[in-house]
Design an enzyme around this catalytic site. Sequence first.
Site, mmCIF file in Angstrom:
data_model
loop_
_atom_site.group_PDB
_atom_site.id
_atom_site.type_symbol
_atom_site.label_atom_id
_atom_site.label_comp_id
_atom_site.label_asym_id
_atom_site.label_seq_id
_atom_site.Cartn_x
_atom_site.Cartn_y
_atom_site.Cartn_z
ATOM 1 N N ARG A 70 27.427 65.018 -111.164
ATOM 2 C CA ARG A 70 27.976 65.752 -110.029
ATOM 3 C C ARG A 70 27.368 67.138 -110.009
ATOM 4 O O ARG A 70 27.080 67.715 -111.070
ATOM 5 C CB ARG A 70 29.492 65.929 -110.151
ATOM 6 C CG ARG A 70 30.318 64.781 -109.626
ATOM 7 C CD ARG A 70 30.251 64.645 -108.102
ATOM 8 N NE ARG A 70 31.050 63.538 -107.614
ATOM 9 C CZ ARG A 70 30.637 62.275 -107.523
ATOM 10 N NH1 ARG A 70 29.417 61.937 -107.887
ATOM 11 N NH2 ARG A 70 31.429 61.339 -107.043
ATOM 12 N N GLU A 113 26.335 70.639 -102.419
ATOM 13 C CA GLU A 113 25.491 69.747 -101.602
ATOM 14 C C GLU A 113 26.196 69.403 -100.288
ATOM 15 O O GLU A 113 27.417 69.397 -100.237
ATOM 16 C CB GLU A 113 25.148 68.470 -102.399
ATOM 17 C CG GLU A 113 26.354 67.630 -102.756
ATOM 18 C CD GLU A 113 25.981 66.433 -103.647
ATOM 19 O OE1 GLU A 113 25.367 66.621 -104.713
ATOM 20 O OE2 GLU A 113 26.335 65.307 -103.253
ATOM 21 N N HIS A 129 21.445 62.600 -103.610
ATOM 22 C CA HIS A 129 22.644 61.889 -104.062
ATOM 23 C C HIS A 129 22.552 60.396 -103.711
ATOM 24 O O HIS A 129 23.393 59.873 -102.959
ATOM 25 C CB HIS A 129 23.908 62.524 -103.460
ATOM 26 C CG HIS A 129 25.153 62.223 -104.252
ATOM 27 N ND1 HIS A 129 26.189 63.108 -104.384
ATOM 28 C CD2 HIS A 129 25.522 61.118 -104.951
ATOM 29 C CE1 HIS A 129 27.145 62.559 -105.120
ATOM 30 N NE2 HIS A 129 26.762 61.350 -105.485
HETATM 31 C C1 GLV Z 1 28.663 58.642 -106.448
HETATM 32 O O1 GLV Z 1 28.328 59.729 -106.741
HETATM 33 C C2 GLV Z 1 29.878 58.023 -106.931
HETATM 34 O O2 GLV Z 1 30.703 58.721 -107.539
HETATM 35 O O3 GLV Z 1 30.048 56.833 -106.709
#
Ligand code: GLV
Length: 332
Positions: A241, A270, A288
């Site tokens: 994250r 982000e 991401h």
């Molecule tokens: C993506 O970042 C998730 O947490 O699935």
Amino acid sequence: MTQRPSILVARAIFPEVVARLREHFDVETNDTDAPFTPAQLAERLQGKVGVLTTGSERVDAGLLAACPQLRVVANIAVGYNNFDVPAMTAAGVLATNTPDVLTETTADFGFALLMATARRVTESEHFLRAGLWTKWALDMFAGAEVHGSTLGILGMGRIGQGIARRGAHGFGMKVVYHNRSRLDAASEAACQARYVSKAELLQQADHLVLVLPYSAESHHAIGATELAQMKPTATLINIARGGIVDDAALAVALRERRIAAAGLDVFEGEPKVHPDLLTVPNVVLTPHIASATIATRKAMANLAADNVIAFLNQGQPLTPLNPEVLPKELRA
Ligand code: GLV
């Protein structure tokens, strides 16, 4: 005829998943896929008992107070730092996430980013596309060795273990890890991973992959102090994250070559990216996408839908985060 429950799907998802939800509920969608502001989300949730969210929608005490009919929020993500789970529990609202279905795909991507970073894949592609490749040279884009090197993993949950298995069994890497709690001996053996302190992890890793959940405790777990403890030849990979890494400190460390390179799939604030990261060459940046294969993203959306269907129809969700809101006999 009794009225069907109404739910919201807060972002655009796969039409077949919406169709499945429509077999059970009145479903409002967000076909533009523009993320709602908190006020818009609260407005759209009026009269809704359930919602499918992504990491872009924050669910906190303010939203819950404005939406007293809400009973279930199903995140299409394994991470759920967009949820205030204690506030949801206090309001009696069920929270669910999508574990397991994305583990292997995300571990694949962790390795892809590690390889791209260590072997300077995107940096060299930019060079080629810019028309700068005029001759072959022995040291051209010479990067770091992957096979046989030391793989460090911070956060050894399901995805961390998937990365460890790939490193140990596929690339003959020595695997060290640090986690809040140590794995049992059988899991350590399956990953061929050795538990070390965080300081040892930082010092020993040739490639350090971050896979820990974001929380107040993990905020800036990797900042200037930690970067200074890493090898100058090391690479850092963040698929966890934004906010776990201090992006400003990382940009300085990359520019000053205090570590060799970084691969980042997640960013503080982000979709904004720290401007200094955009100007350093030794960083691979992706938006991401660690779980982004079509099959896995469909599996995530389906699991979120199944949670809402199973909870609203039978009272029994598949992957609850706060089972304490369920009646005692239904808690796993
Ligand atoms: C993506 O970042 C998730 O947490 O699935």
